[in-house]
Enzyme design. Sequence first.
Site, PDB file in Angstrom:
ATOM      1  N   ASP A 175      42.030  39.438  51.136  1.00 19.80           N
ATOM      2  CA  ASP A 175      41.440  39.076  49.846  1.00 19.80           C
ATOM      3  C   ASP A 175      42.196  37.953  49.144  1.00 19.80           C
ATOM      4  O   ASP A 175      43.300  37.571  49.564  1.00 19.80           O
ATOM      5  CB  ASP A 175      41.354  40.311  48.936  1.00 19.80           C
ATOM      6  CG  ASP A 175      42.625  41.168  48.983  1.00 19.80           C
ATOM      7  OD1 ASP A 175      43.694  40.635  49.359  1.00 19.80           O
ATOM      8  OD2 ASP A 175      42.551  42.356  48.656  1.00 19.80           O
TER       9      ASP A 175
ATOM     10  N   ASP B 172      43.725  53.776  42.846  1.00 21.08           N
ATOM     11  CA  ASP B 172      42.359  54.305  42.678  1.00 21.08           C
ATOM     12  C   ASP B 172      41.641  54.482  44.019  1.00 21.08           C
ATOM     13  O   ASP B 172      40.447  54.739  44.058  1.00 21.08           O
ATOM     14  CB  ASP B 172      41.548  53.381  41.761  1.00 21.08           C
ATOM     15  CG  ASP B 172      41.432  51.955  42.323  1.00 21.08           C
ATOM     16  OD1 ASP B 172      41.928  51.701  43.449  1.00 21.08           O
ATOM     17  OD2 ASP B 172      40.845  51.103  41.635  1.00 21.08           O
TER      18      ASP B 172
ATOM     19  N   HIS C 149      41.331  52.108  46.415  1.00 26.51           N
ATOM     20  CA  HIS C 149      40.711  50.916  46.996  1.00 26.51           C
ATOM     21  C   HIS C 149      41.460  50.455  48.252  1.00 26.51           C
ATOM     22  O   HIS C 149      42.650  50.709  48.406  1.00 26.51           O
ATOM     23  CB  HIS C 149      40.555  49.779  45.966  1.00 26.51           C
ATOM     24  CG  HIS C 149      41.816  49.111  45.529  1.00 26.51           C
ATOM     25  ND1 HIS C 149      42.040  48.741  44.219  1.00 26.51           N
ATOM     26  CD2 HIS C 149      42.939  48.710  46.206  1.00 26.51           C
ATOM     27  CE1 HIS C 149      43.214  48.148  44.131  1.00 26.51           C
ATOM     28  NE2 HIS C 149      43.783  48.120  45.318  1.00 26.51           N
TER      29      HIS C 149
ATOM     30  N   GLU D 150      36.840  48.149  45.283  1.00 18.54           N
ATOM     31  CA  GLU D 150      37.103  49.120  44.227  1.00 18.54           C
ATOM     32  C   GLU D 150      36.179  50.338  44.391  1.00 18.54           C
ATOM     33  O   GLU D 150      35.186  50.273  45.127  1.00 18.54           O
ATOM     34  CB  GLU D 150      36.853  48.454  42.862  1.00 18.54           C
ATOM     35  CG  GLU D 150      37.778  47.279  42.558  1.00 18.54           C
ATOM     36  CD  GLU D 150      39.182  47.703  42.150  1.00 18.54           C
ATOM     37  OE1 GLU D 150      39.679  48.749  42.643  1.00 18.54           O
ATOM     38  OE2 GLU D 150      39.800  46.981  41.338  1.00 18.54           O
TER      39      GLU D 150
END
Length: 260
Positions: free
Chosen positions: A67, A136, A138, A143
């Site tokens: 990313d 979280d 991811h 996400e």
Amino acid sequence: MEVIIQSSSQEASALGARLVARLVRRKPSAVLGLATGSTPLPLYRDLIRLHREEKLDFGAVTSFNLDEYLGLPPAHPASYHHFMRENLFRHLNIPEENTHIPDGLTTDVPAFCQAYEEAIRMAGGLDLQILGIGGDGHIGFNEPGSSLVSRTRIKSLTPRTRQDNARYFSTEDEIPRHVITMGVGTIMESQEIVLLAFGEGKAEAVAAAVEGPITASVPASILQLHERATILLDEAAAGDLRRSAYYRWIYDHKPAWQEI
Ligand code: PGA
């Protein structure tokens, strides 16, 4: 899924580096999927050491990063271009033209993402993908709520992820809201996946990913459907696992012929 708990992040990272080194020795033209963030740093330091001390050769390796932030130029100190150059590429003999990182300055995001997917295909697909995990759940910047079959595309960061990454930026306003990330489906096509997680801040996400239901609300949980996923943890990141004694027993009693 193979869950390996080590007493420190150093030891877990050394195992991860061994997996990468084994692949590169067997297949010098290996295609590596690479990650950024604080998690893979000790693994990268180990790869640099193996390159220097044991002549591990990256001359024919190709890499694709997961990313990049949209809007950050490669020279920005918080860009993943900068991170990869400083923390890995400039210390190895990997040819620059073999390294790929999503272009944060592209003016045509959909076309760029399609070309990135095509480039991975043309390279023969990913042999081994290194992953961290967000607090979280991811993976990459997929996400919670990301499609579990998604491909490389634009994503919007959650407030939590922006907060987690605020340490790399001088003001809150400077933290990008958008990124380009490989999709969950892109990651899942890698022949082999190595996810690393360290520290108690990751314990809840790790337990949800490894022992919870497969759900887009915890994108890393899709790894339960991968045939060759290794989860390398330190004690703290393993803290919420219900079956940790079982995972430890398995690792301690592996038959010699069975590789990690
Ligand atoms: P970290 O980030 O390695 O900096 O904890 C991991 C991630 O968000 O995937």
